[in-house]
Structure formats: structure tokens, C-alpha cells
Design an enzyme around this catalytic site. Sequence first.
Site, mmCIF file in Angstrom:
data_model
loop_
_atom_site.group_PDB
_atom_site.id
_atom_site.type_symbol
_atom_site.label_atom_id
_atom_site.label_comp_id
_atom_site.label_asym_id
_atom_site.label_seq_id
_atom_site.Cartn_x
_atom_site.Cartn_y
_atom_site.Cartn_z
ATOM 1 N N CYS A 1 -18.748 54.862 -33.483
ATOM 2 C CA CYS A 1 -19.829 55.209 -34.417
ATOM 3 C C CYS A 1 -21.139 55.564 -33.711
ATOM 4 O O CYS A 1 -21.994 56.231 -34.283
ATOM 5 C CB CYS A 1 -20.055 54.068 -35.398
ATOM 6 S SG CYS A 1 -18.622 53.719 -36.443
ATOM 7 N N HIS B 1 -27.057 55.573 -38.600
ATOM 8 C CA HIS B 1 -25.617 55.618 -38.838
ATOM 9 C C HIS B 1 -25.362 55.080 -40.229
ATOM 10 O O HIS B 1 -25.866 54.022 -40.607
ATOM 11 C CB HIS B 1 -24.901 54.773 -37.779
ATOM 12 C CG HIS B 1 -23.457 54.548 -38.070
ATOM 13 N ND1 HIS B 1 -22.601 55.568 -38.431
ATOM 14 C CD2 HIS B 1 -22.702 53.407 -38.068
ATOM 15 C CE1 HIS B 1 -21.399 55.077 -38.629
ATOM 16 N NE2 HIS B 1 -21.434 53.766 -38.417
ATOM 17 N N ASN C 1 -18.546 55.698 -44.395
ATOM 18 C CA ASN C 1 -18.789 55.636 -42.959
ATOM 19 C C ASN C 1 -17.940 56.717 -42.291
ATOM 20 O O ASN C 1 -16.716 56.606 -42.209
ATOM 21 C CB ASN C 1 -18.414 54.251 -42.433
ATOM 22 C CG ASN C 1 -18.694 54.082 -40.946
ATOM 23 O OD1 ASN C 1 -18.895 55.047 -40.218
ATOM 24 N ND2 ASN C 1 -18.695 52.842 -40.484
#
Length: 323
Positions: free
Chosen positions: A114, A250, A280
Site C-alpha cells: 500500500c 492512502h 482500499n
Amino acid sequence: MTGRAVVTGVGHYLPERIVPNSEFEATLDTSDEWIRARSGIERRHFAAEGETTSQLAANAARAALADAGLDPDDIDAIVVATSTADLTFPSAATMVQSALGMTRGFAFDVQAVCAGFVYALSNANALIVSGQADRVLVIGAETFSRIMDWTDRSTCVLFGDGAGALVLEKQDGAGTAQDRGILSVDLNSDGRYKDLLYVDGGVSTHTTGHLRMQGNQVFRHAVEKLAKTAESALDKAGLGSADVDWIVPHQANIRIIQGTAKKMGLPMDKVVVTVQDHGNTSAASIPLALSVGKARGQIKQGDLVVTEAIGGGLAWGAVVLRW
């Protein structure tokens, strides 16, 4: 004069299939209300059968090139951040290079889960500042739907697929915090926390594997480490939280986003939030949010933007840039 890596184009691509939270109710002990309350996610996109990460990346790249008014052969390098490349090798970046019809330059992947896009921006910035490239296409692209355990309600409802891209171009600056472009980078990792977020398979273990996560532990590390890395990057640029126009974090979980903003002393109306629509998307989430933020009219030229992310490794970092 100081060479700066300046954003001159941005774009994104999302697969056609939209998956609302309610779709999970038929197979899991979960609900739309449960998912929204714990993550802020309302829907996400899943890639179609046969639709690959490099295809998503190439579509986002085309959008960014169009926004910059450039052709593929105007680009010197492609850096793709992904943990879900099409093949073990070659890199997804070389596949994007081919798909764009780009016949010059070089391309490679960066893998930091990520945090991948922050790491990719850092690499692209270094290429430009060192004189190895004048224009770099930086892409985050993922098909995390391919590594989900569909029986694990704590993870499979959180992730989605997509891609976002930026064009970075070398421009001269005065060497001050008022310059456009990337002003500072802060990168970190700590392999002791590997077991908090990982895929339980890979090439050398001869298995495919699924994503595994200790959500509560990841949350605890995320808020603390994201605020600290953002503040460290701002300090390196000679700036502080009061100078920030936008945080583009993020997009993992709305509670992590809110907690980080609070720890930095910034209101949520200075945060670009897209997690409700995309879930996500790992390395794709920051460039997706940058592209959407510009399209919404939130991010404008001259704005000071802080991006920060944390992912498996653990790996985390932040980039401060002036749009």
C-alpha cells in the site's frame, strides 16, 4: 536553480464492475451497515475476468498523458507500483510500455504494497533530480480482488481494483518551499511487523496465497506512523501542518484517515477522501485520489499536498509536493 519533479498530468481508471456492500450479504455474515461503520467503504470496483493490472495501469497512463498533452514517446521512464503484477516477470511496467506503443526509455516495477506509490514517487523524483530522466510516468495499479479469501469477512470487503497515474516533468525551481513539484520524501520500513499484513503464498513457496491481516494491530501502527512520517516530510521541506492545503492519504479506512488528520491537527475538510467509492486499492489509492481530487476541483495548481501511506512490510512513507 534547482531541478524539481513537477506534476504536469494526472489520470485514473476503474474497472466497469461496481460492487456495493450489499453484494457480500449473500455469502458472508456481514451487512452494508457493518462495513460502512468499520471502514467507511460503500462500494468498490472489481476487474473483469481476464482484465489485468497492466491493462488498468495502461488506461490510467493514457488518461494522465492526455491531461499533460503528451505522447508516449515524450516519456523517458515508467515506474509502476504494484503488488499484483500480471506475471512473476516481466514487470507490469514493461507491459504498460508496450501497450502504450512507447519505443524508447525504460520501465520497472516497485513493490511496497500500500506504500508502493509513495516509494514509486520517490524513485521517479530521484531519476529526475539526478538527470537520468526528464519525464517519468508514475503509476499505481492493483487487482487485489485476485488475492482475497472470500470467506474472510474481515478482509475481503475492504479491497478493490483500480489504477492511477501521474506525469512528472523536470522543471527549474528556486530551491525554496514555494517551488512547484516534489519538495521532500520520507520513507520507512520495519520487517519485524511482517506478520501483521501479508499474503500467505508466493513464487518460492509454490503457492498463490491470500491476503492476511491483523486489522487492529495495523490500525494502531497506521495512525501513529502516518502522522509521524507526514510531519517528518514536512519538516524536511521546512514546512508545517499549517502550510498544508490538502492531505491525500492512502485510502484504507476512514477511521485511519480521520485519526491521522486529527493527530496532525488538520480538519477533515483538508483531506481528499475517496475510500467510500473505491475501497482500499493499495498502491493505486493515492494516485486515484489525486486524480479524483483534481477532477472535483479540490486540488489546484500551487496547492501544497501531502501524501502518506502504510502497507505490508511494514513499509510507510510520505511525499510533500506543490501541485
